[in-house]
Design a protein around this motif. Structure first.
Motif, PDB file in Angstrom:
ATOM      1  N   LEU A  12      41.369  42.889  43.245  1.00  0.00           N
ATOM      2  CA  LEU A  12      42.482  42.021  43.574  1.00  0.00           C
ATOM      3  C   LEU A  12      43.619  42.302  42.605  1.00  0.00           C
ATOM      4  O   LEU A  12      43.399  42.647  41.452  1.00  0.00           O
ATOM      5  CB  LEU A  12      42.055  40.567  43.443  1.00  0.00           C
ATOM      6  N   ALA A  15      43.314  38.760  39.820  1.00  0.00           N
ATOM      7  CA  ALA A  15      41.948  38.278  40.052  1.00  0.00           C
ATOM      8  C   ALA A  15      41.729  36.868  39.536  1.00  0.00           C
ATOM      9  O   ALA A  15      40.858  36.165  39.997  1.00  0.00           O
ATOM     10  CB  ALA A  15      40.954  39.228  39.410  1.00  0.00           C
ATOM     11  N   HIS A  58      42.410  34.987  48.153  1.00  0.00           N
ATOM     12  CA  HIS A  58      41.559  34.097  47.371  1.00  0.00           C
ATOM     13  C   HIS A  58      41.003  33.024  48.289  1.00  0.00           C
ATOM     14  O   HIS A  58      41.602  32.713  49.296  1.00  0.00           O
ATOM     15  CB  HIS A  58      42.366  33.412  46.256  1.00  0.00           C
TER      16      HIS A  58
ATOM     17  N   ARG B 307      30.719  39.996  41.203  1.00  0.00           N
ATOM     18  CA  ARG B 307      31.927  40.472  41.864  1.00  0.00           C
ATOM     19  C   ARG B 307      32.183  39.658  43.133  1.00  0.00           C
ATOM     20  O   ARG B 307      33.301  39.213  43.389  1.00  0.00           O
ATOM     21  CB  ARG B 307      31.760  41.950  42.217  1.00  0.00           C
ATOM     22  N   GLN B 311      35.432  37.308  43.574  1.00  0.00           N
ATOM     23  CA  GLN B 311      36.517  37.865  44.381  1.00  0.00           C
ATOM     24  C   GLN B 311      36.629  37.320  45.786  1.00  0.00           C
ATOM     25  O   GLN B 311      37.638  37.486  46.427  1.00  0.00           O
ATOM     26  CB  GLN B 311      36.332  39.381  44.514  1.00  0.00           C
TER      27      GLN B 311
END
Lengths: 163, 978
Positions: A12, A15, A58, B307, B311
């Motif tokens: 991202l 992040a 997100h 992760r 994310q």
């Protein structure tokens, strides 16, 4: 129209963004329950339309990321105008156009046709502010963007209730 | 004689021969069943069938041979249970031999072998022999789907009945099967094949050196990518395949070294379903794995899970990631270690802490919650993990709380602390000194008290929740802590209007903690509240000031909130009664009496008396009933200890209206008694109740009398006495319903008596229900009768309850529905226009209360009526019909799609109704319509989207809100990304 990309795997851009509190449901007033009293469309109502739009990358809403705020909504029911300014989380955010497009589409789908709407980036908060604003203001480009299956898919995901 | 017998023997075989010819040469299908039936009935033996087939089985033309074998196989499929061992041996030999035959013949041969695999008389050794023959002679994957399925069935049958024998084949069996299923593509076959592999593993068949091959031949389908074709008659869903493949992959630790790398790879996939499937499969594996299997993969597994949780934009990925981490940690915690082995749990948890800890120090950032959730998922897995993580995280969070000064940051931190504290409740610690929270107790308490005094309501709320969790830890809080806590709760109980939520939370917390620490509350809170109450009395006496008044009210609410423990109630109850007396003195003598006779107060007493009565011991029940019934019937007050009653108590005679209201208390008592307690003077009691029930002066007491009568009636055993009481009621109702002053009372009696009988399936109930239905057409009582159907179908709280020993049959609603809905529908069609709404309303009450599974099959017949009801001009009917249709749209979209045209039109019409409630309900139905299958809706999409633009400009905000969400959903229909 740019935008899209970066939605699936991969890193991202931002992040670990700052997150903000969600405002509660708007309390229902006695006036709203009274059949006779007309309720005019106000800034909070517009804000309620857009605050729960999902961020493209997100599991957060635009409200939680402070991309949209009620103070940046201007509305006049009698003049049928709405102006929404939104603030990308970082100045180089490549999602800015996509977010603006989502807001625009949400308003197009949710407001009476008489409204003239203006969706733009909060001045001074994005590197390509001018270009993005120009795209969002261009009716033909917005329409063309919605013909693009991939873009429409991402926009629809932003506008869907989270699964 | 002999010739006749011979003829008889020939005749049937002659007929058999004809049937065989018709099937084999005439290509007719019917004779197969005929032959099978004849074999079953004993007309011929299987041997005779074989003989009759004779030449066709050896015919040089493969099609003819196939047809002959097909007939034999079909007969065997129906008659395998009749076969003798000797016949089985011959048949098996024959069929095994035919496996070498022309490919056209093979399907029929396999059918025959399937029949024989079902045969109980199959001698030992033959199952193995059949399998070997199949492995050797048949190339399964070049057969059509049906025949492949037959082969899998043969194997399944043998595995079910000949397990030991097959195991004798050793790993050859496994190898044979691997080769057989390699390349299988059909979902139907895969479901069976996965089942076989699962059984191979779980029943401990020898896999020999073929573990990896077995893994490869199944894991190549992972992750499942299958979309059932539209109108698939087989009904196999993607989920079925996913679950059955997962059962295979996660069935043995022996797959671990191959599976874990695959899962790690697929979690990283771009496809959401692949991620979810991988995480869920990992979760399933942890149930059978141990440290040994996980050891080499832990760093990668943790990296993948982290992760995903950090994310993802999908809550499902997050939830599944957390669940997988939880199982991994549980698995590591559970494993038994050799003395010299390193405990991987500690290093695993240290890794997690290392990657997550620092995010906890940034309470404004996005990753704070994913990090906390990861840590909590791991900590929730075992007591050991919980200790390890909290002993590390709690000091950090306590420190962070003090480092951050903003209320909202503190709130986030305290909320995380709360999450960790809650996890501690899962584990009980035998030894008091070992409890890990003891060390942090003082810091936690001071932090909670800081939160409770913070001006930010949200932080206060989390503080209150944390206090309750701390209090729930046994022996954690000291009496000093409790005294402080009670002081805070006292203060919070008097917060003003703008922090309602906090006050409510404080009251709830007081109630919860008071049950655990009654002494602390009775010594530190009750006296303070008593004092406050006293002050309030003085203030009130001086004049009504609204703030004082609300303080007074809060005080009373606080007293009622902490009355959750008997020892506290013993103190609060006298306080409250004394308070009432005090008010009574100030406001004149009648107030107390009036207060106690108010509907709500009596209803509260009814609930207390009812509950107490249901728990009475048989002796005490008999004793009480012997006092109470004479008290009400004869005014016998002799058993009341402080008998200073000023006047005679005669609620049923000429007593005051106040006395009559107390019949509600009698109802609460006698209607909650167990059925075997005999009620004295029952006859007189029932007569008095019927009289009072139709007395027009006070609806409260007449309704109480009707309910009491009904409650008693419900429990009486069938017999003459019951019939007499029923007759009494029927006569009274009849007389009362004729034009006069007490029609509505008579109706109430009818309604309750009907309910009492409906609940116990009494035969008279149908007749009474009919009478009730008749009243739907009554201009005066019609609307009340319509609402009466709601009462009939709902559960009461005070009388006619299961807890109160009433006879309530489980299926009464369904039965009522079946018995009465046709008549209601008929009544509707026959009724005049002005009373039609009553029928619709009654019907919608019945439908609303009915369990949906019962309602769904009846829908097609009722739907037309409901749709008609949508055109009814009565708002109440429109509203109740919409509220009936809305859940149906959600739960029975298939049935509803048949009417999509009408539904769209009518809902859209109603969305411009003058009634706001109808507009809202209609738009909610428009929203629910989107649950119908998309192809059905798409033709309407443009029209609906255009029409829904209008309510977007409704003058009422609540209507616009529904219009927005409905229109938004319609836009998404059939659009990408939805």
């Amino acid at each position: 129209m740019v935008g899209g990309g970066g939605v699936g795997g991969g890193l991202l851009e931002n992040a670990n963004p700052l997150i903000y509190e969600r405002s509660g449901e708007r309390p229902v007033t006695a006036g709203e329950e009274d059949e006779q009293v007309p309720d005019s469309i106000d800034a909070r109502e517009i804000f309620d339309l857009i605050r729960s739009i999902n961020d493209p990358e997100h599991p957060l809403t635009l409200e939680e990321l402070n991309v949209v705020e009620q103070v940046r909504v201007q509305v006049s029911d009698p003049e049928s105008t709405v102006a929404v300014a939104f603030t990308p989380t970082i100045p180089h955010c490549s999602m800015a156009t996509l977010i603006g497009l989502s807001i625009k589409v949400k308003l197009l789908r949710s407001l009476p046709q008489r409204f003239k709407m203006d969706v733009h980036i909060t001045p001074g908060t994005h590197a390509s502010e001018h270009a993005v604003n120009k795209q969002l203001a261009d009716k033909e480009r917005v329409a063309a963007a919605l013909e693009n299956t991939h873009l429409l898919e991402v926009v629809n995901q932003c506008l869907s209730a989270r699964s | 004689m002999a010739a006749a017998a011979a003829l008889e023997a020939v005749a049937p075989t002659g007929a058999l021969w004809g049937l065989v010819q018709d099937f084999v040469m005439g290509q007719q299908e019917g004779p197969a069943d005929q032959v099978a039936a004849d074999v079953k009935s004993g007309s011929y033996t299987v041997l005779q069938v074989v003989e009759a087939l004779g030449s066709s089985l050896e015919n040089p033309e493969p099609r003819t041979r196939a047809r002959g074998i097909q007939l034999l196989s079909q007969v065997l499929l129906q008659c395998h249970s009749l076969l003798l061992e000797k016949e089985v041996i011959h048949l098996i030999l024959f069929y095994e031999n035919r496996l070498k035959d022309h490919h056209l013949v093979i399907p029929s041969v396999l059918q025959g072998l399937r029949a024989l695999s079902l045969c109980v008389a199959l001698p030992p050794g033959l199952a193995v022999s059949v399998l070997k023959a199949i492995f050797q002679e048949v190339h399964v994957q070049s057969l059509p789907q049906v025949d492949r399925h037959t082969v899998y069935s043969i194997i399944t049958n043998f595995m079910r009945t000949r397990e030991e024998e097959l195991k004798g084949l050793g790993a050859d069996f496994t190898f044979g099967f691997i080769q057989m299923m390699d390349g299988e593509k059909d979902p139907r076959n895969l479901l069976v094949a996965f089942r076989i592999v699962h059984d191979l593993i779980s029943r401990d068949y020898s896999l020999g050196p073929f573990v990896e091959e077995l893994f490869e031949v199944t894991s190549c389908y992972f992750p499942i990518d299958f979309t059932p074709p539209p109108n698939d008659p087989h009904g196999i869903q993607r989920e079925d395949l996913i679950l059955s493949l997962r059962a295979v992959l996660a069935s043995t630790p022996r797959f671990a070294e191959f599976l874990l790398p695959l899962l790690i790879e697929k979690v990283d996939s771009e496809i959401l379903s692949a991620k979810l499937d991988s995480l869920q499969t990992l979760n399933a594996c942890c149930a059978v794995y141990g440290q040994k299997e996980l050891k080499d993969f832990l760093p990668s597994l943790w990296a993948s899970v982290r992760r995903e949780v950090f994310q993802t934009a999908s809550e499902r990925v997050e939830a599944d990631g957390l669940a997988a981490l939880h199982s991994l940690t549980a698995c590591l915690s559970r494993s038994v270690l050799r003395a010299d082995a390193e405990d991987l749990l500690d290093s695993f948890l240290s890794n997690i802490l290392q990657d997550c800890r620092h995010h906890l120090c940034e309470p404004d950032m996005k990753l704070v919650w994913p990090s906390a959730k990861l840590l909590q998922a791991a900590a929730g897995a075992s007591a050991r993990a919980c200790d390890h993580i909290t002993s590390n995280v709690l000091p950090l969070l306590l420190e962070q709380f003090h480092k951050h000064s903003q209320s909202n940051q503190r709130r986030t931190i305290l909320e995380m602390i709360l999450g960790f504290l809650k996890l501690h409740q899962k584990w009980s610690y035998e030894d008091k000194d070992e409890r890990p929270l003891n060390v942090f107790k003082d810091q936690l308490c001071s932090l909670v008290f800081m939160a409770l005094t913070d001006p930010n309501t949200q932080l206060q709320l989390v503080g209150i929740r944390t206090l309750v969790v701390l209090g729930a830890q046994p022996d954690l809080l000291s009496s000093e802590d409790l005294e402080l806590a009670v002081g805070h709760l006292y203060r919070l109980s008097f917060l003003e209007e703008d922090s309602q939520s906090c006050r409510a939370a404080a009251l709830e917390a007081s109630g919860a903690l008071a049950t655990l620490y009654p002494v602390a509350f009775s010594s530190h809170l009750v006296p303070k509240l008593a004092e406050e109450l006293g002050r309030g009395e003085l203030d009130l006496a001086r004049g009504d000031e609204s703030t004082k008044c609300s303080r007074h009210l809060h005080c009373l609410q606080a007293l009622s909130a902490v009355s959750t423990h008997p020892s506290i109630v013993k103190e609060t109850l006298p306080l409250l009664l004394q308070h009432l007396c005090q008010m009574n003195k100030e406001k004149g003598h009648s107030v107390l009496r009036k207060v106690l006779l108010e509907d709500e107060v009596l209803a509260a007493m009814v609930s207390v008396i009812g509950t107490a009565t249901t728990h009475l011991s048989p002796d005490l029940a008999a004793q009480s009933v012997a006092h109470i019934v004479p008290l009400f019937l004869d005014g016998n007050v002799s058993f009341l200890p402080e008998n200073s009653f000023p006047c005679r108590f005669q609620p049923f005679q000429d007593g005051s209206s106040g006395q009559r209201r107390l019949v509600a208390l009698l109802m609460a008592f006698v209607c909650s008694l167990p059925r075997n307690v005999e009620i004295p003077q029952l006859n007189q009691l029932m007569r008095e109740l019927v009289e009072l029930s139709c007395c027009p002066s006070c609806p409260f007491s007449s309704t109480a009398a009707a309910k009491c009568f009904a409650g008693l009636l419900n429990k009486l055993p069938a017999g003459q006495q019951l019939d007499e009481f029923l007759q009494l009621a029927v006569d009274k109702v009849e007389a009362g319903l004729s034009p006069g002053p007490c029609r509505s009372q008579a109706f109430t009696l009818l309604l309750w008596v009907t309910k009492a009988l409906v609940l116990r399936y009494h035969p008279l109930s149908s007749c009474l229900t009919e009478q009730l239905m008749g009243l739907l057409g009554d201009p005066e009582l019609g609307p009340a009768a319509a609402d009466g159907f709601s009462l009939l179908m709902s559960d009461c709280t005070d009388v006619l309850t299961r807890a109160g020993h009433a006879e309530v049959r489980i299926m009464f609603r369904q039965r009522f529905f079946t018995d009465n809905v046709p008549a209601l529908v008929q009544g509707f069609h026959a009724a005049s226009q002005d009373v039609k709404p009553n029928y619709l309303k009654g019907l919608s009450h019945v439908l609303n209360r009915l369990p949906k599974p019962v309602l769904l099959p009846e829908l097609p017949t009722l739907l037309s009526l409901l749709l008609e009801a949508l055109s009814c001009s009565d708002c109440v009917v429109q509203l109740s019909t919409l509220s009936c249709l809305q859940p149906l749209l959600l739960e029975a979209p298939q049935v509803m799609s048949l009417h999509v045209d009408t539904l769209v039109t009518k809902f859209l019409n109603l969305s411009s109704s003058p009634s706001m409630a109808v507009r809202i309900a209609a738009l909610q139905c428009m929203h629910a319509l989107t649950r119908l299958p998309t192809p059905v809706l798409l033709p309407y999409k443009p029209q609906v989207i255009r029409a829904l633009a209008k309510p977007l400009d409704d003058k009422k905000r609540l209507v616009r809100k529904e219009a927005v969400s409905a229109r938004g959903e319609w836009f998404l229909l059939g659009s990408p990304g939805s």
